[in-house]
Write an enzyme that holds these catalytic residues in place. Structure first.
Site, PDB file in Angstrom:
ATOM      1  N   ASP A  57       8.908 -13.162   7.677  1.00  0.00           N
ATOM      2  CA  ASP A  57       8.398 -11.974   6.976  1.00  0.00           C
ATOM      3  C   ASP A  57       9.137 -10.680   7.350  1.00  0.00           C
ATOM      4  OD1 ASP A  57       6.538 -13.804   6.093  1.00  0.00           O
ATOM      5  OD2 ASP A  57       4.776 -12.711   6.790  1.00  0.00           O
ATOM      6  N   CYS A  96       6.336 -18.796   3.176  1.00  0.00           N
ATOM      7  CA  CYS A  96       6.952 -19.529   4.284  1.00  0.00           C
ATOM      8  C   CYS A  96       7.444 -20.949   4.011  1.00  0.00           C
ATOM      9  CB  CYS A  96       5.974 -19.576   5.454  1.00  0.00           C
ATOM     10  SG  CYS A  96       5.520 -17.968   6.118  1.00  0.00           S
ATOM     11  N   HIS A 154       6.055 -25.755  10.338  1.00  0.00           N
ATOM     12  CA  HIS A 154       5.396 -25.417   9.075  1.00  0.00           C
ATOM     13  C   HIS A 154       5.795 -26.309   7.899  1.00  0.00           C
ATOM     14  CE1 HIS A 154       3.634 -21.886   6.508  1.00  0.00           C
ATOM     15  NE2 HIS A 154       2.840 -22.942   6.555  1.00  0.00           N
ATOM     16  N   ASP A 299      12.581 -15.710   6.096  1.00  0.00           N
ATOM     17  CA  ASP A 299      12.065 -16.677   5.127  1.00  0.00           C
ATOM     18  C   ASP A 299      11.559 -16.036   3.845  1.00  0.00           C
ATOM     19  OD1 ASP A 299       9.802 -15.527   6.237  1.00  0.00           O
ATOM     20  OD2 ASP A 299       8.725 -17.416   6.509  1.00  0.00           O
TER      21      ASP A 299
END
Length: 476
Positions: A57, A96, A154, A299
């Site tokens: 971010d 993400c 993730h 990202d």
């Protein structure tokens, strides 16, 4: 008798000649073999190490080198100055998981089963990594590299989609999406911190942990003859905006009158910058920076609601406008990429895959959506990587604030739908880079052309399942 001795002598001579010839042949073969082994060993030793640093971010305007005036990022800026800085680099998605999937597979995220964010609760999880998808770690592992991920994964919370089952030799980090607390490392009261498959509970700020683990790893690898591929994925500066208190106090004292929310984010980013500085210092001290290809990127764009700065770009994270997709990026490789070089050449997250493979002399897997931008890094002229660029995030209903949004860019033209409840919008980015004038009604021809392209791409994505199968299926 004399004739017999003559014949015998001739026979002995012939035998000796054959022996000498055989021996000479063996010597030649052994020499060639030795030369090949030496070349192979030399090639193995001269292959670059690869370090991909992905932050979470980070806004397009949230580095000093990208225009921030209330923030100091000397270490990241210094790293980018060692190589090429991109001013037109795009994340595959404004959130993400999809971008991470694209980066690690070299394909559009929908084509590997991750159109949206993977989360703890199945009813709000929007992806399942395709079993047959080949990861960067798979490719480098098969080539003899030591492969590691430190930080945020993730891309799956359970087998078979954990890092050590997808090509990584070592995993030290966080399986899940965001941490609810940078010091407690939990998400929905679940501890997702792992060392390989083992649950661990380390003490400290996540940024510091990932930095320290990376420096430790690099020191170990400096004594190893095999090259390494390291994917360092920080959680920062993702929410919660939780910098160490001393860093926050430093910002408040330096930037008098700064908005309190912005101060916290600036402190979190500067703390991250210091961590990356330690990583670069370790590379230098161990000599690894002499032959390590380093990629730095984010990202997606910064989250405006917590004070992110995306420069003059419109909007931010979770948006198909430029502020959600355009990200600070740079690539460094000593003696291969000219320092202090900037480029407006356009590339996106998934293109990192074939680029680092090609730079390392590895065979790029067939069938990728991604294209290498290595020629650009080498200062060569390169045609655009693709004619049409697609961006998409698929999630459901308003209960969780999810939405399906998409965009296609073709040359200077960009068609996007930033809400499922609003019509598509058309922008001429050459004339209107800040996306202020919607041309959807005034240029129906271009609108229809791009709409057809976008619809066809979405249909292509529909061939890949993105939910956990009811029954297990093989990688084949």
């Amino acid at each position: 008798m004399i004739e017999f001795l003559v014949l015998l002598n001739q026979k002995v001579l012939r035998t000796m000649k054959k022996t000498i010839l055989l021996r000479a042949t063996l010597i030649i073969l052994l020499t060639l073999y030795s030369h090949l082994i030496t070349r192979e060993t030399s090639a193995q030793q001269t292959r670059p190490n690869v370090l991909v640093i992905l932050v979470d971010d980070l806004g397009y305007g949230d580095l000093s080198s990208y225009g921030a005036t209330d923030l100091k990022s000397p270490h990241i800026d210094g790293l980018l100055n060692r190589g090429m800085k991109f001013t037109s680099f795009y994340a595959n998605c404004p959130v993400c998981s999809p971008t991470r999937a694209a980066l690690l597979t070299g394909q559009y995220q929908d084509m590997v089963g991750i159109p949206g964010v993977i989360r703890t609760h199945p009813e709000n999880s929007w992806g399942y990594l395709k079993p047959s998808a080949v990861t960067l770690a798979d490719v480098f592992h098969q080539a003899g590299y030591q492969t590691s991920i430190i930080g945020k994964w993730h891309l799956g919370l359970e087998s078979p989609n954990t890092p050590t089952e997808r090509g990584f030799d070592l995993f030290r980090g966080f399986l899940g999406d965001m941490m609810d607390d940078y010091y407690l490392h939990r998400r929905h009261n679940v501890n997702y911190m792992r060392r390989n498959q083992e649950t661990v509970d380390p003490q400290g700020h996540a940024t510091d942990l990932f930095t320290d683990w990376t420096c430790e790893y690099l020191k170990q690898q400096s004594k190893n003859e095999s090259p390494f591929f390291l994917y360092l994925a920080y959680n920062a500066p993702h929410t919660p905006i939780q910098p160490p208190q001393e860093w926050l106090e430093k910002i408040k004292q330096r930037e008098t009158g700064i908005d309190p929310g912005r101060a916290k984010l600036v402190a979190l980013i500067e703390h991250l910058d210091a961590g990356i500085g330690k990583v670069v210092q370790t590379l230098d001290e161990t000599g690894l920076s002499e032959n390590t290809l380093i990629v730095f990127s984010s990202d997606n764009g910064g989250q405006l609601s917590v004070g992110a700065n995306n420069g003059a770009l419109r909007d931010g994270k979770q948006s198909m406008y430029e502020g959600g997709l355009k990200v600070p990026t740079g690539v460094v490789w000593k003696n291969h990429i000219a320092p202090h070089s900037d480029t407006d050449f356009m590339a996106m997250s998934m293109d990192i895959f074939p680029t680092v493979c090609e730079a390392s002399g590895l065979t790029v897997p067939a069938g990728l959506d991604a294209v290498s931008f290595l020629p650009t890094l080498q200062g060569k002229q390169q045609k655009p990587l693709r004619t049409h660029w697609f961006f998409r995030r698929r999630e459901g209903g308003t209960r969780y604030g999810g939405k399906t949004i998409e965009a296609v860019r073709s040359g200077q033209w960009k068609l996007l739908q930033n809400s499922p409840f609003e019509p598509l919008e058309l922008y001429d980015l050459k004339a209107d880079p800040l996306e202020q004038k919607n041309l959807a009604e005034s240029n129906r021809k271009k609108f229809n052309q791009l709409s057809v392209l976008l619809r066809a791409e979405i249909q292509r994505y529909g061939t890949v399942p993105w939910q956990k199968p009811l029954t297990p299926y093989s990688k084949d």
